[in-house]
Structures are given as structure tokens and as C-alpha cells.
Design a protein around this motif. Structure first.
Motif, short mmCIF file in Angstrom:
data_model
loop_
_atom_site.label_atom_id
_atom_site.label_comp_id
_atom_site.label_asym_id
_atom_site.label_seq_id
_atom_site.Cartn_x
_atom_site.Cartn_y
_atom_site.Cartn_z
N ASP A 1 -7.79 -6.18 -13.80
CA ASP A 1 -6.78 -7.01 -13.14
C ASP A 1 -5.88 -6.21 -12.21
OD1 ASP A 1 -7.71 -9.31 -14.35
OD2 ASP A 1 -6.25 -9.25 -15.99
N ALA A 2 -5.56 -4.97 -12.58
CA ALA A 2 -4.71 -4.14 -11.72
C ALA A 2 -5.41 -3.88 -10.38
CB ALA A 2 -4.38 -2.82 -12.42
N TYR A 3 -6.70 -3.58 -10.45
CA TYR A 3 -7.47 -3.34 -9.22
C TYR A 3 -7.52 -4.62 -8.37
CZ TYR A 3 -11.05 -1.75 -6.00
OH TYR A 3 -11.72 -1.39 -4.86
N LYS A 4 -7.79 -5.75 -9.01
CA LYS A 4 -7.86 -7.03 -8.29
C LYS A 4 -6.55 -7.33 -7.58
CE LYS A 4 -11.16 -9.18 -11.42
NZ LYS A 4 -11.34 -10.20 -12.46
N LEU A 5 -5.45 -7.12 -8.27
CA LEU A 5 -4.13 -7.38 -7.68
C LEU A 5 -3.89 -6.51 -6.45
CD1 LEU A 5 -1.25 -8.63 -7.75
CD2 LEU A 5 -0.63 -6.74 -9.29
N LEU A 6 -4.09 -5.21 -6.59
CA LEU A 6 -3.83 -4.30 -5.47
C LEU A 6 -4.84 -4.49 -4.34
CD1 LEU A 6 -1.43 -2.30 -5.20
CD2 LEU A 6 -1.79 -3.15 -7.49
N ASP A 7 -6.08 -4.83 -4.66
CA ASP A 7 -7.06 -5.10 -3.62
C ASP A 7 -6.67 -6.37 -2.85
OD1 ASP A 7 -9.54 -4.52 -2.23
OD2 ASP A 7 -10.35 -6.27 -3.25
N GLU A 8 -6.19 -7.36 -3.54
CA GLU A 8 -5.73 -8.59 -2.88
C GLU A 8 -4.57 -8.29 -1.93
OE1 GLU A 8 -3.88 -12.88 -4.29
OE2 GLU A 8 -5.18 -11.79 -5.68
N ILE A 9 -3.65 -7.44 -2.37
CA ILE A 9 -2.52 -7.06 -1.53
C ILE A 9 -3.00 -6.25 -0.33
CG2 ILE A 9 -0.43 -5.65 -1.47
CD1 ILE A 9 0.06 -6.67 -4.39
N PHE A 10 -3.95 -5.34 -0.55
CA PHE A 10 -4.49 -4.57 0.56
C PHE A 10 -5.16 -5.50 1.58
CE2 PHE A 10 -7.76 -2.19 2.81
CZ PHE A 10 -6.99 -1.15 3.31
N GLN A 11 -5.91 -6.49 1.11
CA GLN A 11 -6.53 -7.45 2.01
C GLN A 11 -5.47 -8.21 2.81
OE1 GLN A 11 -9.75 -7.76 2.83
NE2 GLN A 11 -10.09 -6.02 1.50
N PRO B 1 11.48 11.06 -9.47
CA PRO B 1 10.05 10.93 -9.23
C PRO B 1 9.74 10.05 -8.01
CG PRO B 1 10.72 9.43 -10.98
CD PRO B 1 11.94 10.21 -10.59
N ALA B 2 8.50 10.14 -7.58
CA ALA B 2 7.97 9.31 -6.51
C ALA B 2 6.72 8.62 -7.04
CB ALA B 2 7.61 10.18 -5.30
N ASP B 3 6.40 7.47 -6.46
CA ASP B 3 5.14 6.84 -6.85
C ASP B 3 4.56 6.06 -5.68
OD1 ASP B 3 7.04 4.73 -7.15
OD2 ASP B 3 5.92 3.85 -8.80
N GLU B 4 3.24 5.90 -5.72
CA GLU B 4 2.53 5.26 -4.63
C GLU B 4 1.15 4.82 -5.09
OE1 GLU B 4 0.68 9.18 -2.43
OE2 GLU B 4 2.82 8.75 -2.15
N PHE B 5 0.60 3.89 -4.32
CA PHE B 5 -0.80 3.49 -4.48
C PHE B 5 -1.57 4.06 -3.31
CE2 PHE B 5 1.36 0.30 -7.02
CZ PHE B 5 0.57 0.27 -8.16
N ARG B 6 -2.78 4.56 -3.58
CA ARG B 6 -3.64 5.09 -2.53
C ARG B 6 -4.92 4.26 -2.50
NH1 ARG B 6 -2.93 11.66 -3.39
NH2 ARG B 6 -0.65 11.62 -3.21
N PHE B 7 -5.28 3.85 -1.29
CA PHE B 7 -6.45 3.01 -1.06
C PHE B 7 -7.48 3.82 -0.29
CE2 PHE B 7 -2.64 0.45 -1.25
CZ PHE B 7 -2.98 -0.63 -2.05
#
Length: 137
Positions: A109-119, A74-80
């Protein structure tokens, strides 16, 4: 035994990924050079962070930034998905296996974490660099 579908597996896959990312992100925030004995370093985690322009894939209606964590099956990713100020307005986790795939919108919390990383990626200039590379192609 038949393998479960991506839709059936996505919850556990996302939970595992978020656990790893949370561990590495906290470690990185304390010391950017720190390394986890099993997961490595935050800045080496995953395969790439890139910009995927609209219509890159069949039926793709929006551009997005992709943090690709694994590839193949499998593959996995986050999309912003961003607004006009280059701020994330939607973050999805995608789990893809041969001829199958599922996605989940992040919240809480998942959104907050990934948004912080995107920032963080934005602050480092990676977001603008990747977008400009795509526009110059």
C-alpha cells in the motif's frame, strides 16, 4: 541518553509520514483547495520535488526524482527511480540525520500511494519540467 540510529528510527518515521501523506492525499482528492488544520494543504506539503542527476552526490549511480519533505537534522525524502517510460520502478524512503542515514524500499500500500502521487506529479507536468531544468543546466 544516546539517540537511536536512523536505521532504528526509520520504521516509525516512515509510518508517521505515510499517515500524514495519506490524510492529505485523500483530502486533496476530495477538494484540491482543502486544508488540514495541522498539516496544511497537500500541494504545500514538503519542501520540494526535484530531479537529482546521476553523480550529483558521491557514489550516486542512478538519477532519481526526490520529494524532499524536511531538511537538516533530521531530514527525510522519497526517491523515485524510473524506467525508460518515466514510470516509477523503485520508490525508497530516506531518513537522514547528522552523519547517519537509512533507507527503506516501499512495497504494498505504501508503494501504491507514493506511485499514485508520482503519477499525479507527472500528470501536472512537474516531472518533465524538473527533468528538463536539470538537462538544461
Amino acid at each position: 541518553m544516546e539517540q537511536k540510529s536512523c536505521r532504528e528510527r526509520i520504521h516509525l518515521e516512515l509510518k508517521d509520514r505515510l499517515g500524514d501523506i495519506r490524510t492529505l492525499w485523500r483530502l486533496y482528492q476530495k477538494n484540491p483547495e482543502a486544508s488540514h488544520r495541522e498539516l496544511g494543504r497537500f500541494d504545500e506539503y514538503g519542501l520540494c520535488f526535484d530531479y537529482v542527476a546521476k553523480n550529483t552526490f558521491r557514489d550516486q549511480k542512478r538519477s532519481y526524482f526526490r520529494w524532499q519533505l524536511s531538511w537538516g537534522g533530521p531530514a527525510d525524502e522519497f526517491r523515485f527511480y524510473l524506467d525508460e517510460n518515466v514510470d516509477a520502478v523503485l520508490i525508497e524512503y530516506w531518513f537522514l540525520d547528522w552523519n547517519d542515514g537509512a533507507s527503506k524500499k516501499l512495497s504494498g500500500d505504501a508503494y501504491k500511494l507514493l506511485d499514485e502521487i508520482f503519477q499525479h506529479f507527472k500528470d501536472l507536468g512537474i516531472v518533465e519540467l524538473e527533468r528538463s531544468k536539470s538537462l538544461s543546466s
